[in-house]
Design an enzyme around this catalytic site. Sequence first.
Site, PDB file in Angstrom:
ATOM      1  N   GLU A   1       0.625   9.570   9.887  1.00  0.00           N
ATOM      2  CA  GLU A   1      -0.037  10.620   9.093  1.00  0.00           C
ATOM      3  C   GLU A   1      -1.081  11.404   9.880  1.00  0.00           C
ATOM      4  O   GLU A   1      -1.164  12.634   9.774  1.00  0.00           O
ATOM      5  CB  GLU A   1      -0.692  10.020   7.836  1.00  0.00           C
ATOM      6  CG  GLU A   1       0.284   9.617   6.738  1.00  0.00           C
ATOM      7  CD  GLU A   1       0.860   8.224   6.929  1.00  0.00           C
ATOM      8  OE1 GLU A   1       0.514   7.547   7.936  1.00  0.00           O
ATOM      9  OE2 GLU A   1       1.657   7.783   6.086  1.00  0.00           O
TER      10      GLU A   1
ATOM     11  N   HIS B   1      -1.878   1.890  -3.577  1.00  0.00           N
ATOM     12  CA  HIS B   1      -1.090   3.067  -3.963  1.00  0.00           C
ATOM     13  C   HIS B   1      -1.680   3.769  -5.184  1.00  0.00           C
ATOM     14  O   HIS B   1      -0.966   4.515  -5.855  1.00  0.00           O
ATOM     15  CB  HIS B   1       0.358   2.673  -4.292  1.00  0.00           C
ATOM     16  CG  HIS B   1       1.224   2.489  -3.096  1.00  0.00           C
ATOM     17  ND1 HIS B   1       1.259   1.333  -2.372  1.00  0.00           N
ATOM     18  CD2 HIS B   1       2.106   3.331  -2.504  1.00  0.00           C
ATOM     19  CE1 HIS B   1       2.130   1.462  -1.381  1.00  0.00           C
ATOM     20  NE2 HIS B   1       2.650   2.663  -1.431  1.00  0.00           N
TER      21      HIS B   1
END
Lengths: 335, 326
Positions: free
Chosen positions: B60, B129
Site C-alpha cells: 500500500e 478490518h
Amino acid sequence: MKASDRKRLLREMIFYRRFEERTFEAYMERKVGGFLHLYSGQESIATGVLEVARPGHDYVITGYRDHVHAIKAGAPAREVMAELYGKETGSSRGRGGSMHIFDPSVNFMGGYALVGQPFPLAAGLALACKHKGTDQIAICFLGDGANNQGTFHETLNMASVWKLPVLFVCENNLYAIGTRIERSTAVTDQYKRVCGYNIPASQHDGQDIDVVMDSARKAVNHVRSGKGPYFVEYLTYRYRGHSMSDSGAYRSKEEEREWSKRDPIILFTDKLKDEGLIKDEDIKAMEKEVDDEIENDCIKFSEESPEPKVEDLHKYVLDDNPDPRWIGPLQNNEA
Amino acid sequence: MAEIAYWEAIRRAHEEELNNDPNVIVMGEDIGVAGGTYKATLGLYDKFGEQRIIDTPISENSFTGIAIGASMAGIRPIVEIMSINFALLALDTLINAAAKIRYMSGGRASCPLVMRTPGGTAHQLAAQHSARLARMFMSTSGLRVVTPRGPLDAYGMLKSAVRCNDPVIIIEHEQMYNLRGEVPDEETFRPLEGAEVVRQGKDITLIGYNYSVHLCLQAADKLAKDGIDAEVVDLRALKPLDRETIRRSIEKTHRVVIAEEDEAPVGVGAEIIAIINEDCFFALDAQPIRIHAADVPVPYNAKLEKAAIPNADDVYQGALKAVGKI
C-alpha cells in the site's frame, strides 16, 4: 568527450563543492536554519550521472541532500541558495528549505526528508512517462541507508513487474546517518540486494567521474530503451557529517584521510592535467571565478531577496484557485 | 433518473472519468482482473486495459507513492485501498508526501490524487478490518476528505475529486455499497465542499457524515413520532469543513447531537463541538451530545461488536436527552 566539456565538468564540481561549503558558512552565520546536509565528497555522482542523462527532460528526484542534484538538473543555483535563506525567490518560495528543493520547471521533483520515500515517487514519475509514451526517464538518487526501508523492496518489485523507465542511483557513502553499513545491513554490497527483483544492477567507483559517466551511460540507455529499471551503485564518501549536529564521532580520522585521497575533484583535476587540458593557474582562475559567482550572484541575490509575507501563510495548502464546479459551494443545501 | 446501488454509482464515475481523460488511471489490489472487492471497478479492466486499470501487489505505501509520483507528472490516479485499515500502511506517502508537496514546493508541484477506501464496521470483521479513521485524515493539512452518504454523492464526488487538483480521500463504508439511491442519467458533479441539510427541522439538529447520516435519519423518524422535529445535517466533507451550515442550523434549533461511528477521543464530534463553541455558543439551549463508538478495538463477537458501535437508537436517546425528555 570534448576537452571543453571536460573542463566544464571540473568547473561544475568545483562550483558544487564551494557552493556547499558556502552554505555551511551561511549556516554558521545563522543565515540558514533548519537542517543542512552537505554533498561534499560525492559531487562526481550527481554530476556524472546527470551529464549523461537529459536534465530538464528527464525527471530527477532525491532525498534531503539535494542542493547539487537540483542545480545539475537545471535549477538556478541562486534560487537554491535563496531557498536556504528562506526567501520568497527561493526554489520552493521559502516554504521548503534545504531538504525540499523543488523545480518542476526543469523536472526536478523534489528533495524529501523521509528516507526511502522518493523510491515510489520516482517509479510514479516513470509510470507517467511510460503512460504518455514519451522517451523520458525518471532518475532517483538515494543513499545506502534508504535501502533498508520497505519502499525500496516494494518499489523495486513494482518497477520491475511493470517495466518502468526508472534509474535507481544508490550513493553508498557507507553510513546511514551515523551507523556504519556493516552494523545495519546484512548485505553490504547494495547492488546484490536487487537480484530478488529481476532488475540489472552494478557497482562502481563513485569517485572517478569518468567511471560514473561510463556506467551511467549504459544504465540510462538501458532504461530509455524500454527494457525497464536499472539499479546502479556508486561507492563514495561524504566529508561532512550527516547534518549540522553531527560530531562525526562514529568514524575515524584515518578513514577520512584515506577517502580524501580519492577526492572526486582532485582525481579529475589530476586527469585533466595529465591530458594536458589544464594547468594549476587555470584551476586557480576557475576557483576565483566560481567564488565570485557564488558571492556576487547566489549570496547577493539571497541576501537581497524578500521573505515570504506572513499574510501568505495559508497559500499553497490546497489549490488556491480551485474550479467551483468541483469544489462548490453546494447549491440549494436546504432540503 | 435511475435508482442504482452505491457501488454502481462509483463504477459509473470511474468509467466516465476514464472516458473523459486518457490520463486517468486506476490502481489497487484486485481492482482489475478480479473486478474489485466491492465491484466498484467491475468490467473496467476489460474495457480500458492493464495500462490504465492496474492491479497492484499488496504494497500500500509504495503503490500509493507511485500514484503520487505519477500525479506530479500529469496523471490523474484513482487509488483504491481495500480497507481503511490498510491505508495506515500508506500514511507515509499520503501524509508526508501527497498532503505536503504543494506546500513545501511553494505551489510549484501538486498531487491530484484520489484515494477511495471503505471504513467502518461490517459484520464481525474484527479489529483489523473495522477501523474508521475519518478523524485522523480530517486533521491533516493539505488533504481534502469527503464522506459520501449515498449513491449520488458517491458518484458525483468521485467525479469532482478526479478533476480537482488536490489530493482527495473519499471515505466509503462497507455497509453502504449495496445502498440504492437515485442518480441522474446525465453527467453530474457534486461539490467537494459543503454540508447538506438532508431533512429540515426546528427542534434539534442531528449531525452525521458517511454511514452515521442514516442513523440520524432513522432517529429523526422516531423523534417525529414523539412530536420532535429534527433537522439532519450531512457534513459531506470533513476537510475543509462547512462551519456556516452547522452554525445556521444550530441558530435555528438550539440543540445538537453529533453522531459518529469513529471513537470519540479527538474525534469528529469533538471538532464539531469546538466549532459550535467558537461560532454559536450562545445559540445553544442545552449541552451538545456526542454519540460515538466505544473506545476499544472493534470486537469480533457479534454482541460485543453491536455494543461498541452506535446505532439509530443511540442517536434517538441522545436527542431525547438534548431536548430534556430523559
